[in-house]
Design an enzyme around this catalytic site. Structure first.
Site, PDB file in Angstrom:
ATOM      1  N   ASP A   1      36.268  40.260  39.283  1.00 24.48           N
ATOM      2  CA  ASP A   1      35.009  39.838  39.885  1.00 24.48           C
ATOM      3  C   ASP A   1      34.785  38.273  39.530  1.00 24.48           C
ATOM      4  O   ASP A   1      34.283  37.549  40.013  1.00 24.48           O
ATOM      5  CB  ASP A   1      33.809  40.551  39.479  1.00 24.48           C
TER       6      ASP A   1
ATOM      7  N   LYS B   1      32.292  51.157  35.956  1.00 31.63           N
ATOM      8  CA  LYS B   1      32.962  49.867  35.435  1.00 31.63           C
ATOM      9  C   LYS B   1      33.121  49.794  33.705  1.00 31.63           C
ATOM     10  O   LYS B   1      34.024  49.234  33.389  1.00 31.63           O
ATOM     11  CB  LYS B   1      32.359  48.717  36.011  1.00 31.63           C
TER      12      LYS B   1
END
Ligand code: NAP
Length: 264
Positions: free
Chosen positions: A104, A68
């Protein structure tokens, strides 16, 4: 003849990811003959591969552990969420540039299903997921404090994102577990609560546990026994995926199709 438009999830390892099962029925429901595949990419290959996927028929990829931060660094453009959180879970290829987003954060708020403006929120944990949750709650107007087993990490996160650091866990309106405690379904609810510093505290009005399993997580059981509303991480996974779907296709995601695929 060009092949189908491609999507995927890149991670290392990634075979366990349920995203392909979640996206296939959503693409079918939207009438799109696209493919969503697992992309096992070792860390030393991630950046070079992710850069060229757009030229190989990929519209976008989801990015999971451990890539990420690398995805954040390689993107040509970043959404405000991705820039502030410092991590990207959604890359979109188009117009010669790679766009990075972090769904997210929005997926967490969608799954929460309530407006946390003005709520006293306690986020437990100081890793990658805690950063996304803290940012999302702060942007939504929550009054946020962070507590973590390793206090120095909580202090760094709180300073970086401009929220408070709790000296110890307290009875908040919303409590979010962003630690990996509770992944083991066999752990007793009281034991799970004690492991994240909640022993002796009244459950909050709402508990959000980012972990999930076949049934309610130990922390969700602890909270529900005290009258709280409990949400686990499964709905957040569906919602962050739905946001990626909408980013890539420009169409609303069929949430029920995604939930059914996720549970299949
Ligand atoms: P991470 O960056 O590795 O952070 C782990 C956190 O857990 C740290 O704050 C760590 O504390 C704490 N921790 C670990 N073991 C602990 C223990 N025994 N007692 C107390 N604290 C402990 O992980 P992450 O990426 O933030 O992910 C955290 C959890 O969220 C994972 O279970 C992951 O699967 C889940 N998650 C779910 C979603 C979703 O969509 N549902 C999305 C992202 C993550 P220290 O700093 O003291 O080590």
């Amino acid at each position: 003849m060009p092949g189908p438009t491609m999507l995927g999830v890149a991670g290392w390892p990634v075979a366990h990811s349920r995203s392909p099962r979640m996206f296939a029925p959503a693409l079918a429901a939207a009438g799109l003959d696209w493919r969503y595949v697992h992309l096992p990419l070792a860390p030393e290959r991630f950046v070079a591969t992710a850069r060229v996927l757009g030229a190989s028929g990929y519209r976008g990829i989801n990015v999971t552990l451990p890539h990420k931060e690398a995805a954040h660094d390689l993107a040509d453009e970043l959404s405000p969420a991705a820039a502030a959180i410092g991590a990207v879970n959604t890359l979109t290829y188009g117009d010669g540039a790679i766009h990075g987003d972090n769904t997210d954060a929005g997926g967490f708020l969608d799954a929460l299903g309530a407006d946390p403006a003005g709520w006293r929120c306690l986020v437990i944990g100081a890793g990658g997921s805690a950063r996304a949750v803290v940012w999302a709650l702060r942007e939504a107007g929550g009054e946020v404090a962070v507590w973590n087993r390793t206090a120095a990490r909580a202090a760094a996160l709180a300073a970086d994102l401009g929220v408070g650091q709790a000296a110890e866990p307290f009875a908040a309106d919303l409590l979010v577990n962003c630690t990996s405690v509770g992944l083991d379904q066999a752990v007793e609810p009281g034991e799970a609560a004690a492991a994240v510093g909640l022993a002796g505290l009244e459950p909050p009005a709402v508990l959000f546990d980012l972990t999930y399993g076949a049934g309610p997580t130990p922390l969700c059981r602890w909270a529900e026994a005290g009258g709280a509303r409990a949400v686990d991480g499964a709905e957040m996974l569906v919602r962050q995926g739905a946001r990626s779907f909408e980013r890539w296709t420009g169409r609303p995601a069929d949430l029920d199709a995604m939930r059914a695929g996720f549970r299949a």
